[in-house]
Motif scaffolding. Structure first.
Motif, PDB file in Angstrom:
ATOM      1  N   THR A 107       0.908  -1.195  -0.059  1.00  0.00           N
ATOM      2  CA  THR A 107       0.027  -0.069   0.001  1.00  0.00           C
ATOM      3  C   THR A 107       0.844   1.311  -0.004  1.00  0.00           C
ATOM      4  OG1 THR A 107      -1.738  -1.172   1.134  1.00  0.00           O
ATOM      5  CG2 THR A 107      -1.822   1.206   1.244  1.00  0.00           C
ATOM      6  N   ASP A 211       1.693  -4.213  -9.217  1.00  0.00           N
ATOM      7  CA  ASP A 211       1.376  -4.912  -7.718  1.00  0.00           C
ATOM      8  C   ASP A 211       1.594  -6.496  -7.504  1.00  0.00           C
ATOM      9  OD1 ASP A 211       0.337  -5.631  -5.436  1.00  0.00           O
ATOM     10  OD2 ASP A 211      -1.609  -4.564  -5.679  1.00  0.00           O
ATOM     11  N   SER A 234       4.512  -6.780  -0.300  1.00  0.00           N
ATOM     12  CA  SER A 234       4.644  -6.770   1.143  1.00  0.00           C
ATOM     13  C   SER A 234       5.107  -7.939   1.842  1.00  0.00           C
ATOM     14  CB  SER A 234       3.186  -6.646   1.685  1.00  0.00           C
ATOM     15  OG  SER A 234       2.464  -5.579   1.128  1.00  0.00           O
ATOM     16  N   ARG A 370     -10.935 -16.381   4.432  1.00  0.00           N
ATOM     17  CA  ARG A 370     -11.529 -14.911   4.518  1.00  0.00           C
ATOM     18  C   ARG A 370     -12.874 -14.798   3.852  1.00  0.00           C
ATOM     19  NH1 ARG A 370      -9.004  -8.991   2.478  1.00  0.00           N
ATOM     20  NH2 ARG A 370     -10.966  -7.722   2.984  1.00  0.00           N
TER      21      ARG A 370
END
Ligand code: 7TS
Length: 417
Positions: A107, A211, A234, A370
């Motif tokens: 992010t 990304d 990340s 999730r």
């Protein structure tokens, strides 16, 4: 109905999942009285003991601030921190550590790029993203577009969850300044043909931003082969700690971009008349960085490097194939995202059941998934659903766990649907 005890395929040579699981202490616990089955790796993956040990050792033996101390601990901390940067460089096959910027995660990396490119953008310029992006690769561009008068345009996707290449080609033109697209969809598992997209966008002079958050846990990208301008990921999704990530940026663009934040470390000289910036990569690293976390990410990369990556990828595909064959065992279940190239992510719905109920009922059986919109609301809109249930697998998951997931879903379907 498919028999859940169907014969297993032969073990994959070079891949001992039982041994690998012993490297991840968290996996051997019980949750709600049942052995934990962790299938929420897309949100965050678990950490091998070597990562925990590296961070613990860092704090016990070498912690100090970096790039500052005229003392031994300062040197040790700086060496450990910069060694980790070199590991990230090698992991991405970047040409130089000057091109590796530490960030808090994907992010922050994408916000850094969007803000850094803002001075290049003017009214009428176009930024292409895709309908399947995570909000982290939409919202920063919208914010910059609002400031600059540029427009954010979505590349359409096909019903099976692949990028619509005709839509992409029809959007490309001389106003296209930026292509910002995900390597792998977090909600669908689709692997996008990034190299092809980059090549075509470059023909129009666009800057290309990838990304990589959901790609790096499954395969190793090569930023030089991709020839992208930026690549973000990340640590916490690639078996390292939270609080850190990395941005690869092409040196010439990083040189040209203004700093993202101001403060200590990112300057060369400060005066009230004129402040000048530090050299790369430090120009983009204001303040004390996440040192222990960088060391932890370095250890995660070392851990991945000693695995047989080809065998790992084969094992992951086997998990996905197994899951796909079992879908028909749950009446009313359908998969959202059936692209031909996928990492092991299974987004699904079951007629008559709300995704959040599926999540809660699986949790009672020790199974973690999730549910929701997965920070990809435009994608949910495309499918006309408020959200999905998502099982996302890592290389430490087993075929037995896939079976347990489906046994759990069958039970829920029988009781509630
Ligand atoms: N991009 C993609 C493709 C992602 O999947 C995520 C996080 C991000 C960016 C943001 O990463 P962060 O580390 O900066 O938060 N995706 C998810 C997910 O799928 N479930 O929880 C977080």
């Amino acid at each position: 109905m498919t028999d859940l005890s169907m014969a297993r395929t032969a073990p994959i040579a070079g891949f001992d999942v039982a041994a690998i699981r012993r490297d991840f202490p968290i996996l051997s616990q019980q949750v709600n009285g049942k052995p934990l089955i962790y299938l929420d790796n897309g949100a965050s993956s678990q950490k091998p003991e070597v990562v925990l040990d590296a961070m613990d050792r860092y704090y016990r033996e070498m912690h100090s601030n970096v790039h500052r101390g005229a003392h031994t601990l300062g040197d040790r901390a700086t060496t450990a921190f910069e060694d980790a940067r070199e590991k990230v460089r090698a992991f991405l096959n970047a040409g130089s550590t000057r091109e590796i910027i530490w960030t808090r995660g994907t992010t922050e990396a994408l916000n850094l790029v969007a803000n850094g490119l803002a001075p290049r953008l003017k009214p009428g310029d176009e930024i292409l993203v895709s309908q399947m992006e995570h909000h982290a690769n939409i919202v920063p561009w919208q914010m910059v577009a609002e400031r600059t008068g540029a427009k954010v345009l979505p590349i359409q996707i096909t019903p099976n969850g692949e990028l619509d290449l005709d839509s992409f080609r029809s959007l490309l033109n001389e106003r296209t300044r930026v292509l910002a697209v995900t390597h792998v969809s977090n909600a669908l598992g689709t692997v996008n043909p990034i190299a092809q997209l980059i090549e075509q966008a470059k023909a129009y002079g666009a800057i290309t931003v990838v990304d990589g958050a959901q790609a790096v846990p499954h395969f190793q990208p090569d930023v030089q082969a991709l020839d992208c301008d930026f690549y973000a990921f990340s640590s916490h999704k690639v078996f390292g700690p939270t609080g850190i990530g990395a941005l690869y940026g092409r040196e010439s663009l990083l040189e040209e971009m203004p700093p993202y934040q101001g403060g200590g470390e990112m300057i060369e000289r400060v005066s009230f008349e004129r402040t000048t910036w530090n050299i790369l990569p430090y120009k983009f690293e204001a303040g004390t960085p996440a040192i222990a976390e960088a060391v932890g990410l370095g250890a995660a990369i070392d851990y991945l490097n000693q695995l047989d990556r080809a065998a790992m990828e084969a094992a992951e595909l086997e998990l996905l194939a197994r899951a796909n064959t079992l879908v028909e065992t749950v009446p009313g279940m359908s998969i959202i995202g059936t692209a031909s190239q996928k990492v092991p992510v299974l987004s699904f719905k079951i007629d008559g059941l709300h995704p959040s109920d599926i999540g809660t009922l699986l949790d009672q059986q020790g199974i973690a998934i999730r549910t929701g919109h997965h920070c990809a609301m435009p994608l949910m809109d495309f499918y006309g659903v408020p959200g999905t249930a998502r099982a996302s697998f890592a290389f430490y998951n087993t075929l037995e766990e896939v079976d347990q997931l489906f046994a759990g879903l069958q039970k829920i379907q029988r009781l509630f649907a």
